[in-house]
Write a protein that holds these residues in place. Sequence first.
Motif, PDB file in Angstrom:
ATOM      1  N   VAL A  22      -1.051 -40.233 -24.277  1.00  0.00           N
ATOM      2  CA  VAL A  22      -2.224 -40.894 -24.966  1.00  0.00           C
ATOM      3  C   VAL A  22      -2.506 -41.738 -23.993  1.00  0.00           C
ATOM      4  O   VAL A  22      -1.902 -42.468 -23.094  1.00  0.00           O
ATOM      5  N   HIS A  23      -3.997 -42.155 -24.226  1.00  0.00           N
ATOM      6  CA  HIS A  23      -4.643 -43.362 -23.438  1.00  0.00           C
ATOM      7  C   HIS A  23      -3.833 -44.766 -23.976  1.00  0.00           C
ATOM      8  O   HIS A  23      -3.989 -44.921 -25.171  1.00  0.00           O
ATOM      9  N   ASP A  24      -3.566 -45.464 -22.924  1.00  0.00           N
ATOM     10  CA  ASP A  24      -3.227 -46.978 -23.344  1.00  0.00           C
ATOM     11  C   ASP A  24      -4.259 -47.983 -22.914  1.00  0.00           C
ATOM     12  O   ASP A  24      -4.162 -48.176 -21.743  1.00  0.00           O
ATOM     13  N   GLU A  26      -4.542 -50.833 -22.815  1.00  0.00           N
ATOM     14  CA  GLU A  26      -3.824 -52.196 -22.144  1.00  0.00           C
ATOM     15  C   GLU A  26      -2.888 -51.743 -20.869  1.00  0.00           C
ATOM     16  O   GLU A  26      -2.218 -52.703 -20.274  1.00  0.00           O
ATOM     17  N   ASN A  27      -2.672 -50.436 -20.577  1.00  0.00           N
ATOM     18  CA  ASN A  27      -1.967 -50.302 -19.304  1.00  0.00           C
ATOM     19  C   ASN A  27      -2.414 -51.041 -18.088  1.00  0.00           C
ATOM     20  O   ASN A  27      -3.627 -50.892 -17.730  1.00  0.00           O
TER      21      ASN A  27
END
Length: 173
Positions: A22-24, A26-27
Amino acid sequence: VRPETVWFMPEKPTDVATLRLVHDPENALFKRICEFYTAADEYFGGEIVLGMTHLNNGIDIPARFIDGVEFCLAMYDEPEHVERLVWENHHLTMFYAKTFHDLMKHNHGHTMWGDIFAPVPWLGSQSDFCAMIGPEPFDRFVLPELVACMAKSPRYNFYHLDGRGELTHLDKI
């Protein structure tokens, strides 16, 4: 496998049933790439062409989070999870490609690590993991996603063949 030949090891072992790609937002790496493209685009203002960071489509990313032998076994024992992971990664690859491309507002074209310059965004594809699997798993887990990637940019793309283990699949590629 010798330790000096392994360039990626998962921090924590997981399995295909529990892994979710999944896309984060805040990465830290995602944020840094966005900051870089925004600043570089503003600074250069179209005087250079910013290249796209390498995005790895398909099965290679999920295979990096799971032990290779376990991942191969999952193709037979839990194929629906392997397919899900391949397509989760595909959608993330497309999302990141569009997101990063949109930050390069002044680019007069598009390029990435394959050194093809094109007027439209394109993808360089690869499947290093396919060197470890036979024709049937390749047809089910690799080829459909590869076709989907190439369909996004049918004129400007390439496949990075990374070793003789992939020659089994060359006619299909």
